[in-house]
Design a protein around this motif. Structure first.
Motif, PDB file in Angstrom:
ATOM      1  N   CYS A  84       5.170   3.735  -9.778  1.00 42.97           N
ATOM      2  CA  CYS A  84       6.474   3.982  -9.149  1.00 42.97           C
ATOM      3  C   CYS A  84       6.307   4.170  -7.640  1.00 42.97           C
ATOM      4  O   CYS A  84       7.077   3.624  -6.841  1.00 42.97           O
ATOM      5  CB  CYS A  84       7.117   5.208  -9.785  1.00 42.97           C
ATOM      6  SG  CYS A  84       8.739   5.612  -9.112  1.00 42.97           S
ATOM      7  N   ILE A  85       5.306   4.934  -7.247  1.00 41.49           N
ATOM      8  CA  ILE A  85       5.052   5.168  -5.822  1.00 41.49           C
ATOM      9  C   ILE A  85       4.655   3.870  -5.126  1.00 41.49           C
ATOM     10  O   ILE A  85       5.114   3.571  -4.023  1.00 41.49           O
ATOM     11  CB  ILE A  85       3.983   6.263  -5.633  1.00 41.49           C
ATOM     12  CG1 ILE A  85       4.558   7.621  -6.061  1.00 41.49           C
ATOM     13  CG2 ILE A  85       3.509   6.323  -4.184  1.00 41.49           C
ATOM     14  CD1 ILE A  85       3.544   8.738  -6.080  1.00 41.49           C
ATOM     15  N   ARG A  86       3.820   3.067  -5.782  1.00 43.64           N
ATOM     16  CA  ARG A  86       3.424   1.773  -5.199  1.00 43.64           C
ATOM     17  C   ARG A  86       4.638   0.865  -5.017  1.00 43.64           C
ATOM     18  O   ARG A  86       4.751   0.151  -4.025  1.00 43.64           O
ATOM     19  CB  ARG A  86       2.374   1.087  -6.066  1.00 43.64           C
ATOM     20  CG  ARG A  86       0.966   1.521  -5.761  1.00 43.64           C
ATOM     21  CD  ARG A  86       0.002   0.579  -6.439  1.00 43.64           C
ATOM     22  NE  ARG A  86       0.254   0.619  -7.880  1.00 43.64           N
ATOM     23  CZ  ARG A  86      -0.555   1.164  -8.784  1.00 43.64           C
ATOM     24  NH1 ARG A  86      -1.701   1.656  -8.426  1.00 43.64           N
ATOM     25  NH2 ARG A  86      -0.245   1.167 -10.062  1.00 43.64           N
ATOM     26  N   GLN A  87       5.552   0.898  -5.985  1.00 41.79           N
ATOM     27  CA  GLN A  87       6.753   0.084  -5.880  1.00 41.79           C
ATOM     28  C   GLN A  87       7.605   0.543  -4.695  1.00 41.79           C
ATOM     29  O   GLN A  87       8.106  -0.275  -3.925  1.00 41.79           O
ATOM     30  CB  GLN A  87       7.556   0.160  -7.168  1.00 41.79           C
ATOM     31  CG  GLN A  87       8.771  -0.737  -7.164  1.00 41.79           C
ATOM     32  CD  GLN A  87       9.549  -0.636  -8.469  1.00 41.79           C
ATOM     33  OE1 GLN A  87       9.343   0.265  -9.271  1.00 41.79           O
ATOM     34  NE2 GLN A  87      10.455  -1.580  -8.662  1.00 41.79           N
ATOM     35  N   ALA A  88       7.741   1.851  -4.516  1.00 37.90           N
ATOM     36  CA  ALA A  88       8.506   2.380  -3.382  1.00 37.90           C
ATOM     37  C   ALA A  88       7.833   2.018  -2.059  1.00 37.90           C
ATOM     38  O   ALA A  88       8.502   1.651  -1.087  1.00 37.90           O
ATOM     39  CB  ALA A  88       8.651   3.894  -3.508  1.00 37.90           C
ATOM     40  N   GLN A  89       6.508   2.094  -2.029  1.00 36.14           N
ATOM     41  CA  GLN A  89       5.782   1.725  -0.812  1.00 36.14           C
ATOM     42  C   GLN A  89       5.938   0.234  -0.521  1.00 36.14           C
ATOM     43  O   GLN A  89       6.076  -0.176   0.636  1.00 36.14           O
ATOM     44  CB  GLN A  89       4.292   2.073  -0.951  1.00 36.14           C
ATOM     45  CG  GLN A  89       4.013   3.551  -0.875  1.00 36.14           C
ATOM     46  CD  GLN A  89       2.553   3.879  -1.179  1.00 36.14           C
ATOM     47  OE1 GLN A  89       1.850   3.103  -1.828  1.00 36.14           O
ATOM     48  NE2 GLN A  89       2.112   5.040  -0.716  1.00 36.14           N
TER      49      GLN A  89
END
Length: 118
Positions: A47-52
């Protein structure tokens, strides 16, 4: 973010518009990252990678739009080239005859013939 957008509206330059878009991307990233509260470690990291990834894409797009805006400004501000007069063309041809002796005489004769000078 609001300040950068206000400055971009007040004085729209490519740099300020890029700063506003970057501020917006950063502002959208913080809540997106905070929303990644999955208990599973792998899902949270994904999820964090997608936001980044979304933030990085927005930053790259802002840079591309800045370059395109700068190029458009350059095209608008560029003065059209004026055509040289025959007198200026002849002076340029004479200036290219910077050799010495017989070569210079031939070069000058050719320039005079080309521009109808005697």
């Amino acid at each position: 973010m609001a300040r950068a957008q206000l400055e971009a509206r007040r004085e729209p330059t490519p740099d300020r518009e890029q700063a506003a878009k970057e501020a917006e991307a950063e502002a959208e990233f913080a809540p997106a990252k905070a929303a990644c509260r999955q208990p599973a470690d792998k899902a949270r990291k994904a999820c964090i990678r997608q936001a980044q990834g979304k933030r990085e894409a927005a930053l790259r797009q802002a840079k591309v739009e800045k370059v395109l805006a700068q190029r458009a400004q350059q095209r608008e501000s560029a003065e059209p080239r004026k055509e040289m007069t025959d007198k200026e063309k002849f002076a340029a041809a004479k200036a290219r005859c910077d050799m010495s002796g017989a070569e210079r005489d031939r070069c000058l004769t050719e320039a005079k013939r080309r521009f109808g000078k005697t």
